[in-house]
Design a protein around this motif. Structure first.
Motif, PDB file in Angstrom:
ATOM      1  N   ALA A   1       0.835  -1.205   0.000  1.00  0.00           N
ATOM      2  CA  ALA A   1       0.000   0.000   0.000  1.00  0.00           C
ATOM      3  C   ALA A   1       0.871   1.257   0.000  1.00  0.00           C
ATOM      4  CB  ALA A   1      -0.923  -0.004   1.217  1.00  0.00           C
ATOM      5  N   ALA A   2       1.968   1.236   0.766  1.00  0.00           N
ATOM      6  CA  ALA A   2       2.876   2.386   0.796  1.00  0.00           C
ATOM      7  C   ALA A   2       3.480   2.635  -0.583  1.00  0.00           C
ATOM      8  CB  ALA A   2       3.984   2.153   1.822  1.00  0.00           C
ATOM      9  N   ALA A   3       3.905   1.570  -1.258  1.00  0.00           N
ATOM     10  CA  ALA A   3       4.479   1.707  -2.591  1.00  0.00           C
ATOM     11  C   ALA A   3       3.450   2.249  -3.579  1.00  0.00           C
ATOM     12  CB  ALA A   3       5.018   0.363  -3.066  1.00  0.00           C
TER      13      ALA A   3
ATOM     14  N   ALA B   1       2.169  11.567   2.981  1.00  0.00           N
ATOM     15  CA  ALA B   1       3.236  10.981   3.801  1.00  0.00           C
ATOM     16  C   ALA B   1       2.753   9.656   4.381  1.00  0.00           C
ATOM     17  CB  ALA B   1       3.623  11.939   4.926  1.00  0.00           C
ATOM     18  N   VAL B   2       3.647   8.679   4.443  1.00  0.00           N
ATOM     19  CA  VAL B   2       3.290   7.354   4.946  1.00  0.00           C
ATOM     20  C   VAL B   2       4.024   7.065   6.246  1.00  0.00           C
ATOM     21  CG1 VAL B   2       3.395   4.867   4.525  1.00  0.00           C
ATOM     22  CG2 VAL B   2       2.760   6.423   2.669  1.00  0.00           C
ATOM     23  N   VAL B   3       3.265   6.690   7.268  1.00  0.00           N
ATOM     24  CA  VAL B   3       3.813   6.282   8.559  1.00  0.00           C
ATOM     25  C   VAL B   3       3.444   4.824   8.770  1.00  0.00           C
ATOM     26  CG1 VAL B   3       3.653   6.565  11.059  1.00  0.00           C
ATOM     27  CG2 VAL B   3       3.767   8.576   9.586  1.00  0.00           C
TER      28      VAL B   3
ATOM     29  N   ALA C   1       9.666   1.404   0.100  1.00  0.00           N
ATOM     30  CA  ALA C   1       8.293   1.642  -0.350  1.00  0.00           C
ATOM     31  C   ALA C   1       7.871   3.093  -0.186  1.00  0.00           C
ATOM     32  CB  ALA C   1       7.333   0.733   0.405  1.00  0.00           C
ATOM     33  N   GLY C   2       8.690   3.892   0.474  1.00  0.00           N
ATOM     34  CA  GLY C   2       8.387   5.313   0.594  1.00  0.00           C
ATOM     35  C   GLY C   2       7.957   5.791   1.955  1.00  0.00           C
ATOM     36  N   ALA C   3       8.007   4.933   2.971  1.00  0.00           N
ATOM     37  CA  ALA C   3       7.608   5.358   4.319  1.00  0.00           C
ATOM     38  C   ALA C   3       8.621   6.346   4.892  1.00  0.00           C
ATOM     39  CB  ALA C   3       7.492   4.148   5.234  1.00  0.00           C
ATOM     40  N   THR C   4       8.127   7.338   5.606  1.00  0.00           N
ATOM     41  CA  THR C   4       9.010   8.308   6.243  1.00  0.00           C
ATOM     42  C   THR C   4       8.872   8.306   7.763  1.00  0.00           C
ATOM     43  OG1 THR C   4       7.369  10.067   5.985  1.00  0.00           O
ATOM     44  CG2 THR C   4       9.013   9.850   4.248  1.00  0.00           C
TER      45      THR C   4
END
Length: 217
Positions: free
Chosen positions: A68-70, A80-82, A99-102
């Motif tokens: 889902a993050a990707a 923004a993804v947590v 996957a892009g989580a920060t």
């Protein structure tokens, strides 16, 4: 009055989801605009509601939090993804960053970390729960010795190294701008250049490299 941070919450366990919702509801600066029980639903709701932050559990049916993050990074890069994680899921950390989580938050952590992490993510900063930070750094940094990391950051200008050190502290562009007496747009330009020069995907990887290079205590 500032606009609340709009949050999408994706968690398949009803009790945990209710607990997280209750914590967020106690903060007037955060608004839960949608809730999902799996990753596929989270992506669909994110497209509909355009939240500032998506809080995703890693293990969910149909589409897990990593997928889902990707997908969110591909479709809605401004969100923004947590990631909600546990100590037993260290193996997923590198995948989540890719996957892009920060942000990484522990389900068993202090409730204040949840709101702090969401606010940081909404403000463009990378946030690692203090109890999971060392595990993230260890996981991402095992193959990178301090000397090698120092060599990598040597390609940066003095100002870029200053910005990288502050990224390593997990603070936002706005706060970096205040500390260095710069306008926020200039900081964004520096951050973009840093990610390109260091060949890292996002601020979390840049922050880890700053730790490895000894730029952050």
């Amino acid at each position: 009055m500032s606009t609340p941070v709009r949050v999408l919450l994706a968690e398949d366990e009803p009790l945990i989801r209710a607990g997280v919702r209750a914590i967020l509801a106690s903060d007037p600066g955060i608004e839960v605009v949608a809730e999902a029980e799996d990753g596929a639903e989270a992506v669909e709701l994110a497209r509909r509601h355009r939240p500032d932050v998506a809080v995703l559990d890693i293990r969910m049916p149909r589409m897990d939090g990593l997928a889902a993050a990707a997908e969110l990074r591909r479709l809605l890069p401004e969100v923004a993804v947590v990631i909600l994680t546990t100590f037993g899921e260290d193996a997923y950390i590198a995948e989540a960053i890719d996957a892009g989580a920060t942000g990484f938050l522990l389900k068993s952590g202090d409730p204040r970390e949840l709101t702090t992490g969401i606010r940081a993510a909404a403000d463009g900063a990378a946030y690692l729960s203090p109890r999971v930070a060392k595990r993230v750094i260890d996981t991402m940094g095992r193959s990178v010795r301090t000397a090698q990391a120092a060599d990598r950051v040597a390609v940066l200008t003095p100002r870029e190294r200053e910005v990288l050190a502050l990224i390593g502290e997990g603070i936002s562009n706005a706060e970096i701008a205040r500390r260095l007496n710069l306008v926020e747009g200039t900081v964004k330009t520096h951050v973009s250049a840093i990610l390109t020069r260091l060949q890292v995907r996002n601020r979390v990887q840049a922050a880890i490299l700053a730790y490895e290079a000894g730029m952050v205590e």
